[in-house]
Design an enzyme around this catalytic site. Structure first.
Site, PDB file in Angstrom:
ATOM      1  N   PRO A   1     -28.335  14.604 -38.897  1.00  0.00           N
ATOM      2  CA  PRO A   1     -29.188  15.557 -39.611  1.00  0.00           C
ATOM      3  C   PRO A   1     -30.572  14.944 -39.790  1.00  0.00           C
ATOM      4  O   PRO A   1     -30.680  13.781 -40.175  1.00  0.00           O
ATOM      5  CB  PRO A   1     -28.487  15.711 -40.969  1.00  0.00           C
ATOM      6  CG  PRO A   1     -27.636  14.494 -41.127  1.00  0.00           C
ATOM      7  CD  PRO A   1     -27.310  13.996 -39.750  1.00  0.00           C
TER       8      PRO A   1
ATOM      9  N   GLN B   1     -25.209  20.284 -44.455  1.00  0.00           N
ATOM     10  CA  GLN B   1     -25.374  19.157 -45.381  1.00  0.00           C
ATOM     11  C   GLN B   1     -26.123  19.597 -46.641  1.00  0.00           C
ATOM     12  O   GLN B   1     -27.168  20.239 -46.550  1.00  0.00           O
ATOM     13  CB  GLN B   1     -26.143  18.016 -44.713  1.00  0.00           C
ATOM     14  CG  GLN B   1     -26.073  16.747 -45.546  1.00  0.00           C
ATOM     15  CD  GLN B   1     -26.948  15.639 -45.018  1.00  0.00           C
ATOM     16  OE1 GLN B   1     -28.171  15.772 -44.963  1.00  0.00           O
ATOM     17  NE2 GLN B   1     -26.334  14.530 -44.636  1.00  0.00           N
TER      18      GLN B   1
ATOM     19  N   CYS C   1     -30.269   9.752 -48.385  1.00  0.00           N
ATOM     20  CA  CYS C   1     -31.734   9.883 -48.270  1.00  0.00           C
ATOM     21  C   CYS C   1     -32.407   8.964 -49.286  1.00  0.00           C
ATOM     22  O   CYS C   1     -32.061   8.948 -50.462  1.00  0.00           O
ATOM     23  CB  CYS C   1     -32.180  11.327 -48.470  1.00  0.00           C
ATOM     24  SG  CYS C   1     -33.967  11.468 -48.392  1.00  0.00           S
TER      25      CYS C   1
ATOM     26  N   LYS D   1     -22.155  11.416 -46.053  1.00  0.00           N
ATOM     27  CA  LYS D   1     -23.029  10.533 -45.264  1.00  0.00           C
ATOM     28  C   LYS D   1     -23.809   9.661 -46.237  1.00  0.00           C
ATOM     29  O   LYS D   1     -24.428  10.162 -47.175  1.00  0.00           O
ATOM     30  CB  LYS D   1     -23.986  11.359 -44.406  1.00  0.00           C
ATOM     31  CG  LYS D   1     -24.937  10.517 -43.558  1.00  0.00           C
ATOM     32  CD  LYS D   1     -25.672  11.388 -42.550  1.00  0.00           C
ATOM     33  CE  LYS D   1     -26.629  10.592 -41.674  1.00  0.00           C
ATOM     34  NZ  LYS D   1     -27.871  10.247 -42.374  1.00  0.00           N
TER      35      LYS D   1
ATOM     36  N   ASN E   1     -23.751   4.934 -37.678  1.00  0.00           N
ATOM     37  CA  ASN E   1     -25.114   5.451 -37.494  1.00  0.00           C
ATOM     38  C   ASN E   1     -26.150   4.371 -37.829  1.00  0.00           C
ATOM     39  O   ASN E   1     -25.914   3.505 -38.657  1.00  0.00           O
ATOM     40  CB  ASN E   1     -25.310   6.682 -38.402  1.00  0.00           C
ATOM     41  CG  ASN E   1     -26.758   7.161 -38.469  1.00  0.00           C
ATOM     42  OD1 ASN E   1     -27.351   7.204 -39.539  1.00  0.00           O
ATOM     43  ND2 ASN E   1     -27.327   7.505 -37.337  1.00  0.00           N
ATOM     44  N   GLY E   2     -27.283   4.499 -37.151  1.00  0.00           N
ATOM     45  CA  GLY E   2     -28.421   3.613 -37.411  1.00  0.00           C
ATOM     46  C   GLY E   2     -28.785   2.817 -36.183  1.00  0.00           C
ATOM     47  O   GLY E   2     -27.995   1.982 -35.723  1.00  0.00           O
ATOM     48  N   ASP E   3     -29.967   3.122 -35.613  1.00  0.00           N
ATOM     49  CA  ASP E   3     -30.508   2.351 -34.490  1.00  0.00           C
ATOM     50  C   ASP E   3     -29.689   2.430 -33.203  1.00  0.00           C
ATOM     51  O   ASP E   3     -29.759   1.505 -32.387  1.00  0.00           O
ATOM     52  CB  ASP E   3     -30.679   0.871 -34.870  1.00  0.00           C
ATOM     53  CG  ASP E   3     -31.763   0.660 -35.901  1.00  0.00           C
ATOM     54  OD1 ASP E   3     -32.559   1.598 -36.128  1.00  0.00           O
ATOM     55  OD2 ASP E   3     -31.810  -0.435 -36.492  1.00  0.00           O
TER      56      ASP E   3
ATOM     57  N   GLY F   1     -29.845   9.698 -34.186  1.00  0.00           N
ATOM     58  CA  GLY F   1     -30.925  10.492 -34.768  1.00  0.00           C
ATOM     59  C   GLY F   1     -32.195  10.415 -33.942  1.00  0.00           C
ATOM     60  O   GLY F   1     -32.402  11.160 -32.987  1.00  0.00           O
ATOM     61  N   ARG F   2     -33.059   9.449 -34.261  1.00  0.00           N
ATOM     62  CA  ARG F   2     -34.389   9.407 -33.681  1.00  0.00           C
ATOM     63  C   ARG F   2     -34.393   9.288 -32.160  1.00  0.00           C
ATOM     64  O   ARG F   2     -35.268   9.829 -31.498  1.00  0.00           O
ATOM     65  CB  ARG F   2     -35.181   8.255 -34.319  1.00  0.00           C
ATOM     66  CG  ARG F   2     -35.492   8.528 -35.785  1.00  0.00           C
ATOM     67  CD  ARG F   2     -35.899   7.284 -36.524  1.00  0.00           C
ATOM     68  NE  ARG F   2     -34.803   6.317 -36.619  1.00  0.00           N
ATOM     69  CZ  ARG F   2     -34.921   5.115 -37.110  1.00  0.00           C
ATOM     70  NH1 ARG F   2     -36.088   4.711 -37.562  1.00  0.00           N
ATOM     71  NH2 ARG F   2     -33.871   4.309 -37.167  1.00  0.00           N
TER      72      ARG F   2
END
Ligand SMILES: Cc1cc2nc3c(=O)[nH]c(=O)nc-3n(C[C@H](O)[C@H](O)[C@H](O)COP(=O)(O)O)c2cc1C
Length: 334
Positions: free
Chosen positions: A30, A84, A114, A153, A214-216, A237-238
């Site tokens: 998200p 979400q 967040c 999350k 998740n992450g990188d 994500g990115r």
């Protein structure tokens, strides 16, 4: 009679979530102002197995704010999809969850990650990591109030001195959450430093519900690494904005050990235009074109003189001008 330790819900291959059975799911993260309905639909077509809406305020939802309602409106081609929500008041979270259940998501996700000051100062999102009893009450109440699966999350903890993810993992499982996504940074890190994936291995030992890492995650090798650590799903994500074909690349790599060749420009431009067209259809021409601008760099990455081209596209406000400009470069050098 002893039942022995509970077994993992998913078998390391197929992830189970409610009625869903998904083989090693790759999940679109998200992202506020990014994962709108057009982008989610395109990501599903380009290989994401599951998507989430942007996070949406429970307070805005229960007040029937039109912008919030639009954020949780979903389309069939996006499924499977989770809506979400975020908030700090138990009652508001319950009412928002009951409301979004009527939008028929495959699951409802609670945002506890967040990091932005405006949210945590109100006790929302990652602030829940500072008050686990309250966090627990929110998850428990939401789980009890809806009949779709509820997932969470979150991050590792508030800061390096208060990593609480192992307690959080056990807690969310105990109160009935059906999957946990962990962005392997602390709240205080924001997006700084590197995601610390080693925690995923520890979390895996603590819970039987699906674990989404998740992450990188930037490469197919990264995704494989997270699956090998014991994740049931991997969330990107990115990198999906930087390279909209990342999910296909990961899938191919997991299957064959090879990274597929870069897509021809013709295909990249075709998808770029389809995405833009969806954006215009969904938001109207002016807003659709302007909010699409963040995607040019991903679609045009590697194109000769991409910076100049992007700069030109950024000035354009009509779909037709953009289409003609991009049409000219279809088939470039192929
Ligand atoms: C622009 C942006 C918006 C985000 N919005 C959300 C959000 O609405 N809900 C959420 O849970 N995480 C949000 N995130 C965090 C991402 O879902 C993800 O956890 C984070 O970017 C790390 O994954 P990545 O390294 O693959 O990007 C957002 C991240 C970015 C960059």
């Amino acid at each position: 009679m002893g039942f022995g330790p509970p077994t993992r819900w998913s078998n390391g291959k197929v992830m189970k979530l409610g009625k869903l059975d998904i083989d090693k799911p790759l999940i679109m993260a998200p992202m506020e102002n990014v994962t709108d309905a057009p982008f989610r639909a395109i990501m599903r077509r380009l290989g994401a197995d599951m998507v989430f809406t942007e996070f949406t305020s429970c307070e805005a939802l229960i007040r029937d704010i039109a912008k919030a309602d639009k954020k949780v409106t979903i389309f069939e081609e996006e499924r499977p999809i989770g809506i979400q929500i975020f908030g700090s008041h138990i009652d508001s979270m319950v009412r928002a969850a009951q409301k979004v259940e009527q939008f028929a998501p495959d699951f409802i996700d609670i945002n506890a990650g967040c990091w932005s000051k405006s949210h945590v100062s109100r006790g929302e999102c990652a602030a829940l990591l500072k008050d686990l009893p309250h966090f627990e009450k929110i998850v428990q109440a939401v789980v009890k109030s809806v009949s779709v699966p509820v997932t969470v999350k979150t991050r590792l903890g508030w800061d390096q001195d208060s990593i609480v993810i192992l307690d959080v993992a056990k807690m969310v499982e105990q109160v009935g959450a059906q999957a946990l996504t962990v962005h392997c940074r602390t709240r205080n890190q924001g997006y700084k430093g590197k995601a610390d994936w080693k925690w995923l291995e520890e979390i895996r030992k603590k819970i039987v519900i699906p674990l989404i890492g998740n992450g990188d995650v930037k490469t197919p090798q990264d995704a494989k690494f997270l699956f090998d650590l014991g994740c049931d799903g991997v969330m990107v994500g990115r990198q999906a904005v930087a390279d909209p074909w990342i999910f296909q690349e990961i899938k191919e790599f997991l299957k064959t050990g090879k990274i597929p060749p870069i897509k021809p420009w013709k295909e990249k431009i075709k998808i770029c235009l389809e995405h833009l067209q969806l954006s215009v259809k969904y938001k109207g021409e002016a807003h659709g074109v302007i909010t699409f601008r963040k995607h040019y760099s991903g679609y045009l990455h590697g194109f000769p003189h991409a910076a100049k081209l992007r700069c030109d596209l950024m000035q354009m406000i009509n779909f037709e001008d953009i289409r003609q400009t991009l049409d000219k470069i279809q088939g470039w050098n192929e």
